[in-house]
Each structure stands twice: as C-alpha cells, then as structure tokens.
Design a protein around this motif. Structure first.
Motif, short mmCIF file in Angstrom:
data_model
loop_
_atom_site.label_atom_id
_atom_site.label_comp_id
_atom_site.label_asym_id
_atom_site.label_seq_id
_atom_site.Cartn_x
_atom_site.Cartn_y
_atom_site.Cartn_z
N LEU A 193 31.66 -57.89 -22.73
CA LEU A 193 32.45 -59.05 -23.15
C LEU A 193 31.84 -59.80 -24.32
O LEU A 193 32.45 -60.74 -24.84
CB LEU A 193 32.62 -60.02 -21.97
CG LEU A 193 33.38 -59.52 -20.75
CD1 LEU A 193 33.39 -60.58 -19.66
CD2 LEU A 193 34.82 -59.15 -21.13
N GLU A 209 31.21 -59.07 -27.51
CA GLU A 209 31.91 -59.04 -28.79
C GLU A 209 33.16 -59.90 -28.75
O GLU A 209 33.45 -60.64 -29.70
CB GLU A 209 32.27 -57.59 -29.15
CG GLU A 209 32.88 -57.46 -30.53
CD GLU A 209 33.10 -56.01 -30.92
OE1 GLU A 209 33.62 -55.78 -32.04
OE2 GLU A 209 32.77 -55.11 -30.13
N SER A 210 33.91 -59.81 -27.65
CA SER A 210 35.13 -60.61 -27.54
C SER A 210 34.84 -62.09 -27.51
O SER A 210 35.52 -62.89 -28.15
CB SER A 210 35.90 -60.19 -26.28
OG SER A 210 37.02 -61.04 -26.08
N GLY A 244 36.03 -63.03 -30.83
CA GLY A 244 37.44 -63.16 -30.49
C GLY A 244 38.18 -61.83 -30.49
O GLY A 244 37.63 -60.79 -30.87
N HIS A 245 39.43 -61.86 -30.07
CA HIS A 245 40.25 -60.65 -30.10
C HIS A 245 41.72 -61.04 -30.24
O HIS A 245 42.13 -62.17 -29.95
CB HIS A 245 40.04 -59.80 -28.83
CG HIS A 245 40.50 -60.47 -27.56
ND1 HIS A 245 39.62 -61.00 -26.65
CD2 HIS A 245 41.74 -60.72 -27.06
CE1 HIS A 245 40.29 -61.52 -25.64
NE2 HIS A 245 41.58 -61.37 -25.86
N ALA A 266 43.99 -57.56 -22.66
CA ALA A 266 44.05 -58.61 -23.69
C ALA A 266 45.49 -59.09 -23.81
O ALA A 266 46.21 -58.74 -24.74
CB ALA A 266 43.52 -58.08 -25.01
N LYS A 283 45.85 -63.90 -27.31
CA LYS A 283 44.87 -63.99 -28.39
C LYS A 283 43.72 -64.89 -27.96
O LYS A 283 43.95 -65.93 -27.33
CB LYS A 283 45.53 -64.54 -29.64
CG LYS A 283 44.59 -64.69 -30.82
CD LYS A 283 45.32 -65.25 -32.04
CE LYS A 283 44.36 -65.43 -33.20
NZ LYS A 283 45.06 -65.96 -34.41
N HIS A 284 42.50 -64.50 -28.28
CA HIS A 284 41.32 -65.28 -27.91
C HIS A 284 40.53 -65.64 -29.16
O HIS A 284 40.20 -64.77 -29.97
CB HIS A 284 40.43 -64.50 -26.95
CG HIS A 284 39.12 -65.18 -26.65
ND1 HIS A 284 39.04 -66.33 -25.90
CD2 HIS A 284 37.85 -64.86 -27.03
CE1 HIS A 284 37.76 -66.70 -25.82
NE2 HIS A 284 37.03 -65.82 -26.50
N GLY A 338 37.17 -66.67 -30.86
CA GLY A 338 35.75 -66.49 -30.56
C GLY A 338 34.93 -67.74 -30.82
O GLY A 338 35.40 -68.73 -31.40
N PRO A 398 37.59 -60.32 -35.58
CA PRO A 398 38.03 -60.29 -34.19
C PRO A 398 38.50 -58.89 -33.82
O PRO A 398 39.02 -58.14 -34.66
CB PRO A 398 39.19 -61.29 -34.15
CG PRO A 398 38.95 -62.19 -35.34
CD PRO A 398 38.33 -61.30 -36.38
N ILE A 399 38.35 -58.51 -32.57
CA ILE A 399 38.76 -57.19 -32.11
C ILE A 399 40.28 -57.07 -32.27
O ILE A 399 41.03 -57.92 -31.79
CB ILE A 399 38.37 -56.97 -30.64
CG1 ILE A 399 36.85 -57.13 -30.48
CG2 ILE A 399 38.81 -55.60 -30.15
CD1 ILE A 399 36.40 -57.07 -29.03
#
Length: 528
Positions: A210, A212-213, A217-218, A226, A229-230, A232, A269-270
C-alpha cells in the motif's frame, strides 16, 4: 528549578515580608522598588524567567496601574497579583480591567497570598497547554514553544531556525522517541509555510503493498479494489510540509519514485496518464544510520544525498538530563488536566532525582508514559518516587536530591501552576538518618553496609543520625544539640542567622547554648 516571582513594592518592610513569604512557598523572589524597574525587567531579557508578579498599586513615579498599562502595550501576558492598603471596589474593578489576575489588601496573610499565587499559576498552566495544542493543530508551533533548557538542544534549535528560513530538504536523525516530529513541526511553524498542511507519514507502519498508493495516490480503477480516486500524501502536503518518519524503512522500488518526486517536484499516481506537479517542503526522519544502510546496499545512495542535504541530530534524553524536570512538569500538567486529576500539582525532589538518574532508553516517549502512569497512581498533590516503581527498580545507584523544594508544574514557558507548601527543614534519609541540607539522599534507598547511615562511621557534614549504634532512637536533646552545632558551624557563628534558620529567637538560642554547654563553642562568639 524553582519558579521566579517578581515583587514590586516601594516599602522596604513590605518587600522583605513578601520576599520571605514567597521563598517559604518554594519560589525564587526577585525584588524591585519602582514601577519603572518592573517594566524594564518584564520587557527585557529577564522576562522569560518571571512567572508571576506581585505588584503594589501605590508607588511614586510609575504606579501599579501604569505598570499594568505598559505591560498590556508591550504584549506581556505574565499573571499579576496587585496589592494595596486601599481596597475599595472601584480600585479592584479598575485593576481587574487593566489585566490583573487577583487583588489582595495589605497586610495580606501568607495563606491568602499563597492561594492567590497557586490559582494564578494554575490558570497560566492551563492557558499554556491550550495554546500549545492550538499551535500544533494550526501548524504554528515554534522553537520557543519547545520544553528544553539543555545546551545540547541549543544547537538543534539554532540549526532548525536556520533551516526554517529556506526550503532545503532536512534529515532529522536520532533515537526513537527523542522528539523528531516536534522538531519538524517547529521548523514548519517557523517558516513561510506556517499554517499550511503538515502531513505525517510513518513509512515503517504502512503495508508494503500500500506504500505507493498512500504516498503517490491512485486513479479510479487503477487496480482491483480501486473503486475511487485517492489523493496521495504528496498531493495532500502540496503548499505545506511532508514529514516522512522512519524513511529508512521504505522498499527499494519506492525509493526510486521518492527520488523522482524530490528531483522533479512531481508524482505519478498509479493509473495516471501524466505526472502531477506538487509543491512541498520535505522533512525526513530516521532512527537508523542511513549512511550505514547505504554502504550495505539497503538504501539508495543517490536518494541518501537528496535527503541528507541539511542533517540535524537530536541527542537522546540521557545526554540532556537537565530537560527532564521541565518535561516531567509538562507531562504532569497535561495528564492531570486530561485525566481529571487536578489535585496533582507537581513532583517531589526525590521523584525528580530518580527520573534524572535513569537513562531512558525510550527517551521522551518513555518518560511521557511513565509520568502518565504515575499521575494515575498518585494520591497526594505531589508525585513521589513511589509512583515510579518500574524506574526505581532499574536505578541501582543512590539518588542525590538537588533541591529540597517540591517541583511544581510548569507551562511551556517554564511557568508554575501551583505553589509548593513550605518544605520541612529536614528530610528522612536511608537507614534512619535525617538529611539536614538540600543534598539529601532519596528516602527508601538502602546505603552500603557500614556506611554512616548504619551508625558505624562518621556522618558527613549536614547529616544527623536518628538512631544510635544499638538501633534505638536517639534522645531529642542530643539531636537538638547536634543541629545547633551544625548551624553554628554552617553560618560561621553568626548567631542572628543561626537563630533565624533554626526558627527560634536569639534569647532562646543563647539559653539552649548554655543548657547544652555550647556557649564556649568555637565560632559562637563570632561578630554578628
């Protein structure tokens, strides 16, 4: 260290009475004769040491109301107790409107004065804690709010103030629990980014899949689960400060992305099609040696040099033990308020000596938890060594008490909360001895076999045996005779001073000298 109280009065007799009363309460008095001198002290370099002012209203030149007005104009917030021989209601109202905390009428009784001082310092303590919490929440905590008086921390503060003036990346190193995050918050609060977001990430507490997210963000649908949207942590900190705690725990693949974010001021972001620009101040912290990890290949060398641009080393608590009394007071103030134990107002000298004798491998965090536990256990107004059983069990050396006065709670500006009652002239010592001076051993600690406390050797100056060689209590007359001999020796035969310190009149002292056959004691005839 006892709190300092400023006494302002033009009457020499009243000044002397107040000075003795304040000293008997356990504080350090500072005396001035005029309102002009009082303003000079409270607006100069000595102001930070003054915790409370006892102010006479009627004085020549600048009177008490004038002093209150000057202090208000200068922004000085020290609590003030005003006193005067004229106690009309109009005078009281005027003084309170001018900023006084309390009002007493001459001649004030010691009990009334002590209660007034206690209440004023208690309110100052609570206001200080509320102000500290608000500053931390608002991102305006500064180095002036730190609880420290250690020379070792002066360099840390000096470096932090220099670093706060720029956007240079900072690496704060030090053992776990030394207060690295507090230093980081003070840097932000002293910089142009004050009041902006301060985002903390504990790199060692995030699951590896988790990291990287959470950091970058992702996008929605970037991977299974997912659903939204998150944003970071880097984006959350945009405009403010990002604090990466335990940065040495990051995995190698995350270190690569972190390096790009620092170099380019942008994150990927991912699932995002393009990078996102971010504006952040980076402060990293670690309790490990990143240099050693770099040599071992466990940390990227290029990232190490990117993070270690401005290193700050925070010394462990065992190397700055002079901070322990103030930190302990701060924690007592906080936990007594949080837990509703407002009857607890400080620590005994034995408790402080015990805390300073311990090495604190867990540093400030361990001290905080120990004081929290002691506040819950404590029954009396002062925490004693008995409330720290786990610490006492790990301290093997005898404890030397530096001060005979109880240590009262202080606010972040080192102000007290509640006055200590007058300390007894002697304190119990191990093995039945009585410590007659401020450097008495902590009660409850066993002396070495054959020491003076067991009655087999000569007692050092300032100590009295309460038991004889057979283990029986010595007669009161012998103890009284011995303390008189010690007092005469200690004060160089100045009988006025001897009588005052023993709490008896000179005529009584001379009668006792004759009764005990001490009237021919060497030094007793010394000039007064």
């Amino acid at each position: 260290m006892a709190e300092r109280i400023l006494i302002v009065d033009d009457d020499p007799v009243q000044r002397r009475l107040l000075e003795e009363a304040v000293r008997r309460f356990g504080y350090q008095p500072t005396v001035v004769e005029t309102g002009v001198e009082a303003v000079r002290v409270l607006t100069g370099s000595e102001a930070q040491d003054i915790e409370l002012v006892v102010l006479d209203l009627v004085m020549p030149d600048l009177d008490g109301m004038g002093v209150l007005g000057r202090l208000r104009e200068a922004g000085v917030s020290v609590p003030v107790i005003v006193q005067t021989s004229k106690g009309g209601i109009d005078v009281v109202v005027s003084a309170m409107r001018a900023g006084a905390f309390d009002f007493v009428v001459k001649p004030v009784s010691p009990e009334r004065l002590q209660v007034s001082i206690q209440n004023a310092l208690k309110v100052a303590r609570l206001e200080g804690e509320v102000q500290r919490i608000r500053k931390a929440a608002a991102g305006t905590l500064t180095f002036k709010d730190l609880v420290t008086r250690s020379p070792a921390m002066e360099r840390v503060i000096r470096l932090g103030e220099r670093a706060a003036a720029s956007s240079i990346p900072i690496l704060i190193e030090g053992e776990s629990g030394v207060g690295k995050e507090v230093i980081a918050r003070a840097i932000q609060g002293s910089s142009e980014r004050r009041s902006r977001p301060f985002v903390t990430v504990n790199c060692g507490a995030i699951a590896e899949n988790l990291v990287e997210s959470i950091l970058f963000g992702h996008e929605k649908g970037a991977f299974t689960g997912a659903v939204d949207k998150h944003v970071g942590k880097f984006q959350e900190a945009s405009g403010g400060t990002l604090f990466l705690d335990e940065v040495g725990e990051l995995a190698p693949e995350i270190q690569v992305k972190l390096l790009r974010a620092i170099q380019e001021s942008e994150v990927d972001p991912i699932g995002s099609r393009r990078p996102i620009k971010v504006d952040f101040r980076l402060i990293s912290a670690t309790n490990r040696s990143l240099l050693d990890m770099t040599k071992e290949g466990r940390f990227r060398e290029d990232l190490y040099y990117r993070l270690n641009v401005f290193p700050i080393w925070v010394p462990p608590l065992r190397e700055r033990k002079e901070d322990i009394p103030d930190l302990a007071r701060h924690f007592v103030a906080r936990f007594s308020a949080e837990e509703g134990r407002r009857n607890i107002v400080g620590l005994t000298p034995e408790a402080v000596a015990l805390l300073q004798a311990y090495d604190w491998p867990g540093n400030i965090r361990q001290l905080e938890n120990a004081v929290f536990r002691a506040v819950i256990l404590g029954d009396g107004p002062f925490l004693t060594a008995e409330e720290f059983p786990q610490i006492a069990a790990q301290v093997s050396t005898p404890i030397r008490v530096v001060s005979s006065e109880p240590i009262v709670i202080q606010t972040p500006r080192a102000s007290a909360v509640v006055a200590a009652p007058a300390a007894p002239a002697a304190m119990p010592a191990a093995g039945g001895g009585v410590a007659a001076g401020p450097a008495s051993p902590m009660s409850g600690w066993s002396p070495a076999p054959g020491s003076f406390a067991s009655g087999s050797g000569p007692a050092p100056f300032g100590f009295l045996r309460s038991l004889d060689e057979h283990g029986h209590v010595r007669p009161m007359a012998l103890i009284e005779e011995e303390i008189i001999r010690i007092a005469i020796d200690h004060y160089g035969g100045r009988m006025t001073e001897v009588a005052k310190r023993l709490g008896i009149g000179r005529s009584t002292l001379y009668r006792k000298l004759k009764d005990y056959g001490l009237d021919d004691t060497p030094g007793a005839e010394a000039a007064e």
